[in-house]
Write an enzyme that holds these catalytic residues in place. Structure first.
Site, PDB file in Angstrom:
ATOM      1  N   SER B   9       0.842  -1.202   0.000  1.00  0.00           N
ATOM      2  CA  SER B   9       0.000   0.000   0.000  1.00  0.00           C
ATOM      3  C   SER B   9       0.870   1.242   0.000  1.00  0.00           C
ATOM      4  O   SER B   9       2.019   1.206   0.421  1.00  0.00           O
ATOM      5  CB  SER B   9      -0.907   0.019   1.234  1.00  0.00           C
ATOM      6  OG  SER B   9      -1.550   1.283   1.345  1.00  0.00           O
ATOM      7  N   HIS B  10       0.287   2.353  -0.472  1.00  0.00           N
ATOM      8  CA  HIS B  10       0.979   3.640  -0.390  1.00  0.00           C
ATOM      9  C   HIS B  10       1.167   4.057   1.068  1.00  0.00           C
ATOM     10  O   HIS B  10       2.019   4.884   1.370  1.00  0.00           O
ATOM     11  CB  HIS B  10       0.165   4.728  -1.089  1.00  0.00           C
ATOM     12  CG  HIS B  10       0.353   4.738  -2.569  1.00  0.00           C
ATOM     13  ND1 HIS B  10      -0.015   3.686  -3.362  1.00  0.00           N
ATOM     14  CD2 HIS B  10       0.891   5.665  -3.387  1.00  0.00           C
ATOM     15  CE1 HIS B  10       0.277   3.988  -4.609  1.00  0.00           C
ATOM     16  NE2 HIS B  10       0.823   5.186  -4.654  1.00  0.00           N
ATOM     17  N   SER B  11       0.319   3.538   1.934  1.00  0.00           N
ATOM     18  CA  SER B  11       0.345   3.952   3.331  1.00  0.00           C
ATOM     19  C   SER B  11       0.776   2.792   4.213  1.00  0.00           C
ATOM     20  O   SER B  11       0.225   1.689   4.134  1.00  0.00           O
ATOM     21  CB  SER B  11      -1.054   4.439   3.734  1.00  0.00           C
ATOM     22  OG  SER B  11      -1.239   4.299   5.119  1.00  0.00           O
ATOM     23  N   GLY B  43       3.707   6.446  -0.266  1.00  0.00           N
ATOM     24  CA  GLY B  43       4.322   6.020  -1.518  1.00  0.00           C
ATOM     25  C   GLY B  43       4.602   4.532  -1.459  1.00  0.00           C
ATOM     26  O   GLY B  43       4.285   3.878  -0.464  1.00  0.00           O
ATOM     27  N   SER B  70       0.614   3.066  -8.629  1.00  0.00           N
ATOM     28  CA  SER B  70       2.055   2.829  -8.599  1.00  0.00           C
ATOM     29  C   SER B  70       2.402   1.664  -7.686  1.00  0.00           C
ATOM     30  O   SER B  70       3.496   1.100  -7.793  1.00  0.00           O
ATOM     31  CB  SER B  70       2.821   4.087  -8.191  1.00  0.00           C
ATOM     32  OG  SER B  70       2.684   4.325  -6.814  1.00  0.00           O
TER      33      SER B  70
END
Lengths: 210, 233
Positions: B9-11, B43, B70
């Site tokens: 995950s981004h987080s 990110g 991403s």
């Protein structure tokens, strides 16, 4: 003239300078149609590349590009990380462990980088992404290299000019990929930040060979 | 030994939270989080993903779940660089629901392909993969009908063992993560023990009724699992 590892290191150093210099500009572009982190991410990513180059100086252009790929993929954070990472990785694989790069190899590496971005991001020309800078750049490089009379500097200058024109040409486009695509029609009228940073990277490549 | 799961995950908080939630359903499954960047920002990081894939290797395969764009690209990059990319599968599934469904399937001993399918069967109908929003496309047998809050579907059990503990855990695990009230042949679809009391064998038909915001997803979720034979022979 051939390109060697000194050129590669100078290129990456100039990339870092360009990202630091254009950090705010890239942030502003990304704020308009994205999540405003592109300038920050690219600046941080290339600063990390400089650190890695100092820690373990590479011996070939391919090794320098591979180190760059791994660093960008780990440090950038946003979509630009895996996209530029894949571009540098594919270019590195194309060059192998050759000590020197001639115009044909250079054009081949740029095309491999473009193909890597397309494979990873699945964007096409006209989607308002970095592909809109890389595709004309790779094609221009091929054309100059295929002409036979071209030298590496001519190949890189042609690529940089085509990338800059490609980035400008994203202004009126409606984004179909990436974060900007959520904005639909409202994405028109703004330059794509990824195409803009791609043009900076390719201009630095030419600058390092001049 | 089971299939292992990596959540990208981004987080960092989302990845850790999804792992925590999924682990509750699957105490024996190795589930690893790869969230955020190494310096704690939002990110995704190749370094973190590759480290998680490395730790996850050596089991019966790895299924990777991701969130936004991403994260998928970073996971694909990591797989391109992995020592043995063949044992890693990327699931196109919602992160939380997919992680829970995958974990429950892995706990039940499903192989990597089946774990991936269980995760993907949890796909929200409105998002679909790419431009295809049609949830019914995942349900080739039986039918999903109805409008408003109520959806129903009929699905024939095709796996040899029919409804037993593992399939019941998979159905209940997924249903309990949805915002829907679900009855399967009259019993609570979120209750593993309730489902087991049906003693439905191969060839039996499960009549699924669902109410609530995720009613359609719930019916599709059960249908997807049943039609995949729960990943069993």
């Amino acid at each position: 003239m051939m390109l060697d590892v000194k050129w590669a290191v100078k290129w990456l150093t100039m990339c870092a300078q360009a990202m630091a210099e254009h950090r705010v500009e890239l942030i502003e572009l990304d704020r308009a149609i994205g999540d405003s982190d592109h300038g920050e991410n690219m600046d941080r990513g290339f600063q990390a590349v400089l650190d890695k180059l100092a820690e373990a100086p590479p011996e070939t252009p391919g090794a320098a590009l591979k180190l760059t790929a791994m660093t960008l993929m780990s440090k950038v954070g946003g979509a630009a990380g895996p996209l530029y990472g894949t571009a540098f990785l594919r270019a590195s694989t194309f060059l192998g462990d050759a000590a020197e790069v001639d115009p044909a190899a250079l054009a081949g590496a740029l095309l491999a980088a473009r193909d890597g971005i397309v494979a990873r991001g699945k964007a096409e020309s006209g989607d308002k992404t970095m592909v809109d800078a890389w595709t004309p750049a790779a094609e221009a490089a091929q054309a100059v290299a295929a002409g036979g009379s071209g030298n590496v500097l001519a190949v890189l200058v042609a690529a940089a000019e085509a990338a800059e024109a490609g980035a400008v040409a994203t202004d009126p486009l409606v984004a179909r990929k990436g974060r900007a695509s959520y904005l639909g029609e409202r994405s028109a009228g703004h330059r794509d930040p990824g195409a803009a940073s791609s043009a900076l990277i390719l201009r630095a490549a030419a600058g390092a060979a001049a | 030994m089971t299939v292992r799961i990596v959540v990208v995950s981004h987080s960092e908080k989302i990845a850790d939270g999804a792992v925590e939630l999924a682990a509750q359903m699957a105490p024996d499954v190795v589930i690893l989080a790869a969230g955020g960047t190494p310096d704690g920002r939002i990110g995704t990081s190749l370094e973190k993903v590759m480290s998680a894939l490395d730790q996850a290797s050596g089991g019966d395969g790895v299924v990777v779940l991701t969130d936004l764009g991403s994260a998928v690209m970073t996971a694909e990059s990591a797989m391109e660089l992995a020592d043995d990319p063949a044992e890693v599968l990327l699931a196109d599934a919602p992160l939380v629901e997919g992680a829970v469904a995958a974990a429950v399937a892995a706990q039940g001993g499903a192989d990597a392909e089946a774990v991936k399918r269980a995760a993907e069967a949890a796909y929200p109908s409105a998002l679909g993969s790419g431009a295809d929003p049609a949830p019914a496309s995942t349900v080739s047998e039986g039918s999903v009908t109805g409008g408003g809050p109520e959806f129903t579907g009929d699905f024939e059990l095709i796996n040899q063992a029919g409804m037993h503990a593992r399939p019941a855990a998979k159905i209940a695990g997924g249903i309990s993560s949805l915002d829907a009230e679900v009855k399967v042949n009259g019993v609570d679809g979120a209750s593993m023990t309730g489902l087991m009391t049906l003693a439905a064998g191969k060839g039996s038909v499960l009549h699924v009724e669902a109410w609530g915001a995720d009613a359609e997803r719930a019916v599709n979720y059960v249908g997807g699992l049943v039609q995949a034979g729960f990943g069993e022979p």
